[in-house]
Write a protein that holds these residues in place. Structure first.
Motif, PDB file in Angstrom:
ATOM      1  N   GLU A 175       3.369   2.663   2.764  1.00 34.54           N
ATOM      2  CA  GLU A 175       3.872   1.579   3.599  1.00 34.54           C
ATOM      3  C   GLU A 175       5.312   1.228   3.204  1.00 34.54           C
ATOM      4  OE1 GLU A 175       0.904   1.667   5.877  1.00 34.54           O
ATOM      5  OE2 GLU A 175       1.824  -0.312   6.076  1.00 34.54           O
ATOM      6  N   THR A 176       5.878   0.304   3.970  1.00 34.60           N
ATOM      7  CA  THR A 176       7.252  -0.154   3.733  1.00 34.60           C
ATOM      8  C   THR A 176       7.235  -1.573   3.169  1.00 34.60           C
ATOM      9  OG1 THR A 176       8.201   1.237   5.466  1.00 34.60           O
ATOM     10  CG2 THR A 176       9.455  -0.716   4.848  1.00 34.60           C
ATOM     11  N   GLN A 193       0.839  -1.182   0.000  1.00 39.10           N
ATOM     12  CA  GLN A 193       0.000   0.000   0.000  1.00 39.10           C
ATOM     13  C   GLN A 193       0.882   1.243   0.000  1.00 39.10           C
ATOM     14  OE1 GLN A 193      -3.330  -1.764  -0.571  1.00 39.10           O
ATOM     15  NE2 GLN A 193      -3.497   0.399  -0.022  1.00 39.10           N
TER      16      GLN A 193
END
Lengths: 114, 114
Positions: free
Chosen positions: B17-18, B14
């Motif tokens: 995010e990471t 997403q």
């Protein structure tokens, strides 16, 4: 930012025909390379070129392949008699300092042999 | 001969995010260089980050960082604060200290979702 330019972006050729792929490396770069990527497969090294001669080549780079730097700016890859299995993306790359410093790649030429 | 393996053919994350992309390699050499390249839909291969094997410190370039584990022969790429423009194929690559060619992994297709 300087770019490596490849032409054409897409080339269709008949099996058995000769094809020449063109590359203009970055002007102050000294080392030049060709890689290829068959659809869905890994990017594979073909050849490296320095000081007007081949410095290294892979098993893929057989007698059907040749490279040339005809005029000090262009760097060409010639395939003498194309085979269906030569269909791939061909990437030209260059760098200024040789190995280990990362390469600047072109956008590739998609070669389709029919 | 060296080999490079990317065990994740596809990943998604997403936006913001990471995500971490994995890469392992096999070599008997002690000095070498590792790279991550990004290939967006435009096809051009873009250097993301470079790591020298003799340096213990992990390389970092803005939102991109690596986790280099020399003993485990692992070289993962972490992308923080993922952006839609990070959507691309990512290739891990190895180059020996003495060599003049890149050995690529099979690539990971990353999709960043809004």
């Amino acid at each position: 930012e300087p770019e490596v330019t490849q032409t054409p972006s897409h080339q269709v050729t008949q099996m058995g025909q000769e094809v020449i792929l063109h590359c203009v490396p970055i002007s102050n770069h000294l080392y030049f390379y060709w890689y290829r990527q068959i659809l869905g497969q890994k990017v594979e090294f073909l050849v490296s070129f320095y000081n007007n001669e081949i410095s290294e080549k892979s098993e893929i780079f057989d007698d059907q392949f040749s490279v040339e730097r005809p005029d000090g700016s262009n760097f060409t890859l010639k395939i003498r008699s194309t085979k269906l299995e030569d269909s791939a993306m061909y990437f030209c790359a260059s760098n200024r300092q040789g190995a280990n410093y990362g390469y600047t790649f072109g956008s590739g030429t998609r070669l389709t042999v029919v | 001969a060296q080999t490079v393996t990317q065990s994740q053919p596809e990943m998604s994350v997403q936006e913001a995010e990471t995500v971490t992309l994995s890469c392992t390699y096999d070599t008997s050499e002690n000095n070498y260089y590792l790279f991550w390249y990004k290939q967006p839909p435009s096809r051009q291969m873009i250097l993301v980050i470079r790591q020298e094997a003799y340096k213990q410190q992990n390389a970092t370039e803005n939102r991109f960082s690596v986790n280099f584990q020399k003993a485990a022969k692992s070289f993962s790429l972490k992308i923080s604060d993922s952006q839609l423009g990070d959507t691309a194929m990512y290739f891990c690559a190895f180059e020996s200290n003495a060599g003049n060619m890149l050995t690529f992994g099979g690539g990971t297709r990353l999709m960043v979702k809004p």
